[in-house]
Design a protein around this motif. Structure first.
Motif, PDB file in Angstrom:
ATOM      1  N   ALA A 202      35.893  -3.030 115.963  1.00 48.80           N
ATOM      2  CA  ALA A 202      34.432  -2.884 116.021  1.00 48.80           C
ATOM      3  C   ALA A 202      33.765  -4.243 115.915  1.00 48.80           C
ATOM      4  O   ALA A 202      34.327  -5.199 115.376  1.00 48.80           O
ATOM      5  CB  ALA A 202      33.944  -1.980 114.895  1.00 48.80           C
ATOM      6  N   VAL A 204      30.740  -6.216 114.295  1.00 52.70           N
ATOM      7  CA  VAL A 204      29.872  -6.100 113.108  1.00 52.70           C
ATOM      8  C   VAL A 204      29.158  -7.435 112.884  1.00 52.70           C
ATOM      9  O   VAL A 204      29.586  -8.478 113.400  1.00 52.70           O
ATOM     10  CB  VAL A 204      30.686  -5.751 111.833  1.00 52.70           C
ATOM     11  N   ALA A 236      32.729   3.698 107.105  1.00 53.24           N
ATOM     12  CA  ALA A 236      31.319   3.330 107.294  1.00 53.24           C
ATOM     13  C   ALA A 236      30.415   4.366 106.643  1.00 53.24           C
ATOM     14  O   ALA A 236      30.636   5.572 106.774  1.00 53.24           O
ATOM     15  CB  ALA A 236      31.000   3.205 108.780  1.00 53.24           C
ATOM     16  N   SER A 256      30.177  -0.983 106.914  1.00 52.54           N
ATOM     17  CA  SER A 256      31.593  -0.622 106.865  1.00 52.54           C
ATOM     18  C   SER A 256      32.379  -1.562 105.965  1.00 52.54           C
ATOM     19  O   SER A 256      31.973  -2.710 105.739  1.00 52.54           O
ATOM     20  CB  SER A 256      32.181  -0.666 108.277  1.00 52.54           C
ATOM     21  N   TYR A 266      27.784  -2.192 111.035  1.00 51.02           N
ATOM     22  CA  TYR A 266      28.366  -1.625 112.265  1.00 51.02           C
ATOM     23  C   TYR A 266      27.394  -1.722 113.432  1.00 51.02           C
ATOM     24  O   TYR A 266      26.262  -1.254 113.331  1.00 51.02           O
ATOM     25  CB  TYR A 266      28.729  -0.164 111.990  1.00 51.02           C
ATOM     26  N   ASP A 269      31.954  -0.042 118.610  1.00 53.23           N
ATOM     27  CA  ASP A 269      33.363  -0.401 118.778  1.00 53.23           C
ATOM     28  C   ASP A 269      33.513  -1.267 120.021  1.00 53.23           C
ATOM     29  O   ASP A 269      32.657  -1.268 120.908  1.00 53.23           O
ATOM     30  CB  ASP A 269      34.235   0.852 118.858  1.00 53.23           C
TER      31      ASP A 269
END
Ligand code: ZN
Length: 320
Positions: A202, A204, A236, A256, A266, A269
């Motif tokens: 992901a 972030v 998360a 997260s 977050y 992804d």
């Protein structure tokens, strides 16, 4: 003919994911892995607290904006003296580590005063990021954030599984936009809870330490924030709402962390073909705004938006 609530989410998610399942289940024990919540359940008087405001952080930090979660929540009449579970996303307790950080809130407080604190922070270091578990007695949040608050009871919850992203929207924005499209501007809907990204990676952000020069533009902001790719499994916590309202609510906010020293705010992804999400959510009955001291909320420190539709929605959910 109104759609079942879970079908609204299902229809929204299938626009962005190859596999989607939305069902109402009895909550599993969420203290167990891969969720590791401080409370087994997320039921009972669910609400969102939106505290603080962006302008306490930018252009320059206001270090007086610290919110101890326990006395803050005890100000809510229905939470004056009962057990609660609070989880969510916000700026972390910077006084504890003397550094600006991301806060990931995950805390159970019992009527007798005992605390099970699974709060974490993510901060920048000279060579990347670091996840720290905060001490049990460190219950402060700061500056701005979103807390999903419940009594921590077992009971019915929404279980949402999505795999293989095919669209542009992330797991949360898919659901949020589906709610915005389906429900009217007067029918504000809010959900909170936990999801685990079980596979993939992901994108972030993690706030760097407080900027000493004013952050005035989006460019300044993006130069100050640090961006990272982090690996599953990621836990998360946070909430999302269908409308900004006059209070300029944050539409979605999830932070997260992981057991492998990665985490952050977050965004989405980065591995659509292999990503898998499993989340547990509850529908809130109101949104409480604490010290959002700008724009329209300037004349009071605490306001409440009652979501009259949420109880009907929850009944509709469990009858299904
Ligand atoms: Zn954030």
């Amino acid at each position: 003919m109104p759609l079942y609530f879970s079908l609204v989410l299902q229809n929204a998610l299938v626009k962005n994911f190859d596999f989607v399942s939305v069902e109402v289940v009895d909550s599993p024990n969420l203290t167990e892995g891969p969720f590791y919540l401080a409370s087994a359940g997320i039921g009972g008087d669910p609400l969102i607290i939106e505290y603080g405001n962006d302008d306490y952080l930018i252009p320059l930090v206001d270090r007086s904006k610290v919110y101890d979660l326990i006395p803050t929540i005890r100000q809510i009449p229905s939470y004056k003296d009962k057990d609660f579970f609070a989880c969510g996303a916000g700026a972390g307790p910077f006084d504890w580590i003397q550094q600006c950080c991301e806060g990931i809130y995950n805390i159970k407080v019992n009527q007798n005063g005992s605390v099970d604190n699974e709060n974490h922070v993510v901060r920048t270091t000279s060579n990347g990021i670091q996840v720290l578990k905060v001490p049990n007695n460190e219950t402060r949040a700061a500056l701005l954030g979103n807390i999903f608050l419940t009594e921590g009871n077992a009971g019915k919850v929404l279980k949402v599984v999505s795999r293989n992203r095919t669209g542009d929207e992330n797991f949360i924005s898919s659901m949020r936009k589906g709610l915005t499209e389906y429900y009217s501007e007067d029918q504000i809907v809010g959900l909170g809870g936990v999801f685990v990204m079980k596979s993939g990676s992901a994108f972030v952000h993690v706030m760097d330490d407080f900027s000493e020069t004013p952050i005035n533009t989006d460019e300044d902001l993006n130069n100050w924030l640090t961006f990272h790719q982090v690996q599953a499994p990621l836990i998360a916590l946070g909430d999302f709402v269908s409308q900004e309202t006059d209070f300029k609510l944050r539409l979605q906010h999830f932070h997260s962390y992981s057991r492998h020293n990665q985490g952050g705010h977050y965004h989405h992804d980065t591995t659509p073909s292999i990503v898998e999400y499993e989340g547990y959510f509850n529908i809130v009955n109101r949104i409480i705004i604490v010290d959002k001291n700008s724009a329209i909320a300037s004349t009071f420190s605490i306001a409440t938006i009652i979501l009259s539709t949420s109880i009907a929605m929850f009944l509709e959910l469990v009858r299904k």
